[in-house]
Design a protein around this motif. Structure first.
Motif, mmCIF file in Angstrom:
data_model
loop_
_atom_site.group_PDB
_atom_site.id
_atom_site.type_symbol
_atom_site.label_atom_id
_atom_site.label_comp_id
_atom_site.label_asym_id
_atom_site.label_seq_id
_atom_site.Cartn_x
_atom_site.Cartn_y
_atom_site.Cartn_z
ATOM 1 N N MET A 1 -24.357 17.741 -5.606
ATOM 2 C CA MET A 1 -24.133 19.176 -5.161
ATOM 3 C C MET A 1 -22.732 19.706 -5.360
ATOM 4 O O MET A 1 -21.800 19.049 -5.704
ATOM 5 C CB MET A 1 -24.101 18.749 -3.673
ATOM 6 N N GLN A 2 -22.782 21.103 -5.951
ATOM 7 C CA GLN A 2 -21.669 21.626 -5.904
ATOM 8 C C GLN A 2 -20.549 21.581 -4.756
ATOM 9 O O GLN A 2 -21.463 21.809 -3.411
ATOM 10 C CB GLN A 2 -22.000 23.134 -6.482
ATOM 11 N N VAL A 3 -19.528 21.866 -4.723
ATOM 12 C CA VAL A 3 -18.420 21.997 -3.778
ATOM 13 C C VAL A 3 -18.708 23.074 -2.839
ATOM 14 O O VAL A 3 -18.809 22.916 -1.655
ATOM 15 C CB VAL A 3 -17.089 21.995 -4.245
ATOM 16 N N ASP A 4 -19.220 24.178 -3.292
ATOM 17 C CA ASP A 4 -19.366 25.456 -2.643
ATOM 18 C C ASP A 4 -20.572 25.334 -1.767
ATOM 19 O O ASP A 4 -20.734 25.392 -0.430
ATOM 20 C CB ASP A 4 -19.516 26.615 -3.475
ATOM 21 N N ASP A 5 -21.510 24.608 -2.377
ATOM 22 C CA ASP A 5 -22.871 24.363 -1.649
ATOM 23 C C ASP A 5 -22.763 23.540 -0.376
ATOM 24 O O ASP A 5 -22.970 23.620 0.771
ATOM 25 C CB ASP A 5 -23.824 23.834 -2.585
ATOM 26 N N VAL A 6 -21.741 22.349 -0.532
ATOM 27 C CA VAL A 6 -21.696 21.381 0.507
ATOM 28 C C VAL A 6 -20.684 22.132 1.566
ATOM 29 O O VAL A 6 -21.154 21.863 2.734
ATOM 30 C CB VAL A 6 -20.962 20.244 0.011
ATOM 31 N N VAL A 7 -19.806 22.927 1.207
ATOM 32 C CA VAL A 7 -18.754 23.571 2.432
ATOM 33 C C VAL A 7 -19.913 24.572 3.267
ATOM 34 O O VAL A 7 -19.886 24.577 4.333
ATOM 35 C CB VAL A 7 -17.840 24.289 1.793
ATOM 36 N N LEU A 8 -20.549 25.339 2.538
ATOM 37 C CA LEU A 8 -21.401 26.384 3.032
ATOM 38 C C LEU A 8 -22.474 25.989 3.986
ATOM 39 O O LEU A 8 -22.745 26.207 4.956
ATOM 40 C CB LEU A 8 -21.801 27.603 2.094
ATOM 41 N N GLY A 9 -23.339 24.719 3.560
ATOM 42 C CA GLY A 9 -24.013 23.875 3.986
ATOM 43 C C GLY A 9 -23.617 23.392 5.503
ATOM 44 O O GLY A 9 -24.308 23.426 6.449
ATOM 45 N N LEU A 10 -22.320 22.746 5.224
ATOM 46 C CA LEU A 10 -21.753 22.395 6.603
ATOM 47 C C LEU A 10 -21.591 23.242 7.435
ATOM 48 O O LEU A 10 -21.952 23.108 8.716
ATOM 49 C CB LEU A 10 -20.318 21.711 6.096
ATOM 50 N N TRP A 11 -21.202 24.464 7.165
ATOM 51 C CA TRP A 11 -20.787 25.274 8.153
ATOM 52 C C TRP A 11 -22.139 26.215 8.704
ATOM 53 O O TRP A 11 -22.038 26.706 9.719
ATOM 54 C CB TRP A 11 -19.921 26.612 7.696
ATOM 55 N N ARG A 12 -23.046 26.250 7.975
ATOM 56 C CA ARG A 12 -24.350 26.626 8.500
ATOM 57 C C ARG A 12 -24.958 26.017 9.394
ATOM 58 O O ARG A 12 -25.259 26.068 10.578
ATOM 59 C CB ARG A 12 -25.407 26.945 7.266
ATOM 60 N N ALA A 13 -24.908 24.301 9.016
ATOM 61 C CA ALA A 13 -25.496 23.540 10.136
ATOM 62 C C ALA A 13 -24.646 23.466 11.434
ATOM 63 O O ALA A 13 -24.812 23.419 12.594
ATOM 64 C CB ALA A 13 -25.148 22.080 9.485
#
Length: 147
Positions: A1-13
């Motif tokens: 996973m890309q860093v950006d995808d992980v960060v944004l996924g965390l914040w969406r959750a």
């Protein structure tokens, strides 16, 4: 996973307060630090980080993260964003954040939140800090010297 995808996924959750999903983005030894209170009151590991997050967010009538600028450099990302907090008593706060994340092997290994405590206390219910004092503190991890 890309860093950006992980960060944004965390914040969406987190915005959904989907605690189980939040845990999936955190490494087993991830350290979370709310910088206004410092590394002596950090949390470590998905279970304790979620306990820590629930202290501030679970009792809210409404919570929402608002996307902002995300800048990444290799494993490190800085995310400028804001949150809306609404209490059942009617108070509402817009809190501006900068969150710093380190992502390794698709998981957040370090999470530091920078925000203005004075701004929050000015917008929160008068009993906000007192209410926090009576919450679960089993999550406390002293990260002094680790970050």
């Amino acid at each position: 996973m890309q860093v950006d995808d992980v960060v944004l996924g965390l914040w969406r959750a987190l915005s959904r307060r989907d605690w189980d999903a939040v845990k999936t983005f955190l490494s087993p030894d991830c350290v979370y630090v709310d910088m206004p209170v410092g590394p002596a009151l950090a949390a470590r590991g998905p279970e304790d980080i979620v306990k820590r997050l629930k202290v501030g967010l679970e009792a809210l009538a409404h919570y929402e993260n608002h996307d902002g600028l995300l800048v990444s450099n290799g494993a490190d990302a800085m995310y400028e964003h804001s949150e809306t907090w609404k209490w059942a008593s009617g108070e509402s706060a817009l809190l501006k954040f900068v969150s710093v994340h380190r992502v390794e092997d698709g998981k957040v290994t370090l999470w530091k939140d920078y925000w203005d405590m004075g701004s929050m206390t000015a917008q929160a219910p008068p009993t906000w800090l007192e209410d926090l004092a009576g919450t679960d503190t089993s999550w406390i991890f002293d990260a002094t010297g680790l970050i």
